[in-house]
Design an enzyme around this catalytic site. Structure first.
Site, PDB file in Angstrom:
ATOM      1  N   GLU A 196      71.226 -39.345  48.660  1.00  0.00           N
ATOM      2  CA  GLU A 196      72.434 -39.929  49.277  1.00  0.00           C
ATOM      3  C   GLU A 196      73.529 -38.863  49.438  1.00  0.00           C
ATOM      4  OE1 GLU A 196      73.735 -43.840  48.855  1.00  0.00           O
ATOM      5  OE2 GLU A 196      71.802 -44.568  48.138  1.00  0.00           O
ATOM      6  N   GLN A 207      78.632 -31.061  12.019  1.00  0.00           N
ATOM      7  CA  GLN A 207      79.713 -31.111  12.992  1.00  0.00           C
ATOM      8  C   GLN A 207      79.276 -30.668  14.385  1.00  0.00           C
ATOM      9  OE1 GLN A 207      83.290 -28.518  12.602  1.00  0.00           O
ATOM     10  NE2 GLN A 207      84.386 -30.437  12.272  1.00  0.00           N
ATOM     11  N   ALA A 242      66.240 -32.781  59.283  1.00  0.00           N
ATOM     12  CA  ALA A 242      67.582 -33.368  59.257  1.00  0.00           C
ATOM     13  C   ALA A 242      67.824 -33.986  57.881  1.00  0.00           C
ATOM     14  CB  ALA A 242      67.722 -34.427  60.351  1.00  0.00           C
ATOM     15  N   GLN A 302      68.085 -31.671  23.868  1.00  0.00           N
ATOM     16  CA  GLN A 302      68.431 -30.654  22.871  1.00  0.00           C
ATOM     17  C   GLN A 302      68.581 -31.268  21.474  1.00  0.00           C
ATOM     18  OE1 GLN A 302      68.580 -27.489  23.754  1.00  0.00           O
ATOM     19  NE2 GLN A 302      69.145 -26.636  21.759  1.00  0.00           N
ATOM     20  N   THR A 334      62.781 -43.870  50.235  1.00  0.00           N
ATOM     21  CA  THR A 334      62.567 -44.528  48.938  1.00  0.00           C
ATOM     22  C   THR A 334      61.954 -45.909  49.130  1.00  0.00           C
ATOM     23  OG1 THR A 334      64.496 -43.356  48.089  1.00  0.00           O
ATOM     24  CG2 THR A 334      63.709 -45.204  46.794  1.00  0.00           C
ATOM     25  N   LEU A 343      67.002 -42.522  57.174  1.00  0.00           N
ATOM     26  CA  LEU A 343      67.950 -41.631  57.849  1.00  0.00           C
ATOM     27  C   LEU A 343      67.400 -40.205  57.909  1.00  0.00           C
ATOM     28  CD1 LEU A 343      70.843 -41.086  59.039  1.00  0.00           C
ATOM     29  CD2 LEU A 343      71.602 -40.737  56.670  1.00  0.00           C
ATOM     30  N   SER A 373      70.840 -32.697  54.999  1.00  0.00           N
ATOM     31  CA  SER A 373      72.312 -32.721  54.948  1.00  0.00           C
ATOM     32  C   SER A 373      72.899 -32.836  56.360  1.00  0.00           C
ATOM     33  CB  SER A 373      72.843 -31.466  54.260  1.00  0.00           C
ATOM     34  OG  SER A 373      72.461 -31.464  52.897  1.00  0.00           O
TER      35      SER A 373
END
Length: 385
Positions: free
Chosen positions: A370, A285, A136, A343, A164, A131, A138
């Site tokens: 996508e 914690q 072209a 992290q 892909t 596509l 978005s």
């Protein structure tokens, strides 16, 4: 009140749970051991393809009438999620096979379905979706690729970008302009084969993540294809493309879930083993709060994704909103969870000796392809339930 164990709302069926166990054990045994090398070498995950084809998990969405497994949308999500937990690149095999072939399933003639879905179901061919173009993204309706009628043929010329599995897939659903005056209503969809004369591919893109899934430009230089390879009626291609994305954005949400789950699982194991100040860091914690937030967000994303998958299967009126919401939320969560996993591993998380940095890099694309998450928010706003 007394609880009832047979209250089946908001619970996966036994078949779906068994499918998850099957795919998870396959992914852990046959896909995960190669994930780091696939990323490091930037090579196609052939081992994953072979394992998925052998287990008939490479394109589970294909209806039984064309030789497929006939899996529902939720089952397809679970397959993609569990493969992505082991290797993000490999999860694009079942995901893009659905993306590429769904236009044929939704809008194609019986002849087209019989011709192309059979080899896909048999594992003899993969299917890609073409596509996007250099100008072209978005604004997909601004595409320039042209298809001109010539007797019983169409002749295609143009370039598609960010495709892909390009070069590996045998079949391509290609959107092309057949009437430039009509903008989106002048776009038609076609099946193009890799072996068609005039089809060629650019060099693989050098990417941040999902390095095992080749992303290339596809070139069409006077590619002559029979007129019966048009998917649906002339001028309906863009509508088919958008309808396809309503369903397949949910598969990107599934990929995001799997990547995030893989990162959370690894981080959970690590913090129990890593000791500082004389005790496992899991006892602190601050670390516990991070893990709690990661698990909470991931579970919220999973519930939204599964609800969207059920709507996809039922083709409900609010599918467009739910597909966009699931993709947007799950991918944002995947980015947060994988970043936090890095992290939690500290300096080790930043090295390629541990898988979480790969998962963080793989997660990023789920916010982009996508339809970027900015575009998803536009889609949601236009389709508020």
């Amino acid at each position: 009140m007394a609880g009832s164990a047979d209250f089946d709302l908001y619970r996966l069926s036994e078949e779906h749970e068994m499918l998850r166990e099957t795919v998870r054990s396959l992914a852990e045994a046959k896909i995960a051991p190669f994930a780091a090398a696939v990323d490091e070498e930037g090579r196609f995950p052939q081992e994953a393809l072979d394992a998925l084809v052998a287990a008939d998990l490479h394109a589970v969405h294909v209806p039984e009438s064309y030789g497929g497994a006939g899996a529902d949308a939720l089952a397809t999500v679970i397959v993609i999620e569990e493969v992505a937990r082991a290797c993000g690149s490999s999860s694009l095999i079942p995901a893009v096979n659905k993306l590429g072939s769904l236009p044929v399933i939704l809008s194609g003639s019986e002849e087209l379905k019989a011709k192309y879905l059979g080899p896909l179901a048999a594992g003899e061919a993969m299917f890609s979706y073409a596509l996007s173009e250099p100008e072209a993204g978005s604004d997909a309706a601004g595409m320039k690729t042209r298809a001109v009628r010539d007797g019983d043929f169409w002749v295609l010329n143009g370039v598609k970008r960010w495709i892909t599995n390009a070069g590996v897939s045998e079949y391509y659903t290609v959107m092309a302009v057949t009437d430039p005056e009509k903008r989106s209503k002048g776009i038609s969809a076609f099946v193009v084969e890799k072996s068609d004369e005039g089809v060629s591919f650019g060099a693989p893109e050098k990417k941040l993540g999902i390095k095992g899934s080749p992303t290339r430009e596809v070139y069409f230089d006077n590619v002559r294809i029979p007129a019966d390879r048009m998917i649906g009626a002339e001028g309906t291609g863009f509508a088919t493309a958008m309808k396809t994305l309503d369903h397949t954005r949910i598969t990107i949400a599934a990929q995001a879930l799997g990547i995030a789950q893989g990162a959370l699982d690894y981080a959970k194991g690590y913090v129990k083993e890593r000791k500082q100040f004389g005790k496992p860091i899991a006892d602190f914690q601050g670390v516990q709060f991070m893990l709690a937030d990661m698990a909470m967000k991931l579970e919220a994303a999973r519930q939204l994704t599964y609800a969207a998958a059920a709507k996809s299967e039922r083709v409900e009126g609010d599918l467009t909103f739910f597909g966009a919401a699931a993709k947007c939320f799950a991918s944002d969560v995947a980015m947060e969870v994988t970043t936090d996993a890095v992290q939690l591993l500290g300096g080790y998380g930043y090295t390629r000796d541990y898988p979480v940095e790969r998962m963080m890099r793989d997660a990023k694309i789920t916010q982009i392809y996508e339809g970027t998450n900015q575009v998803q928010r536009i889609v949601m706003a236009r389709n508020l339930p």
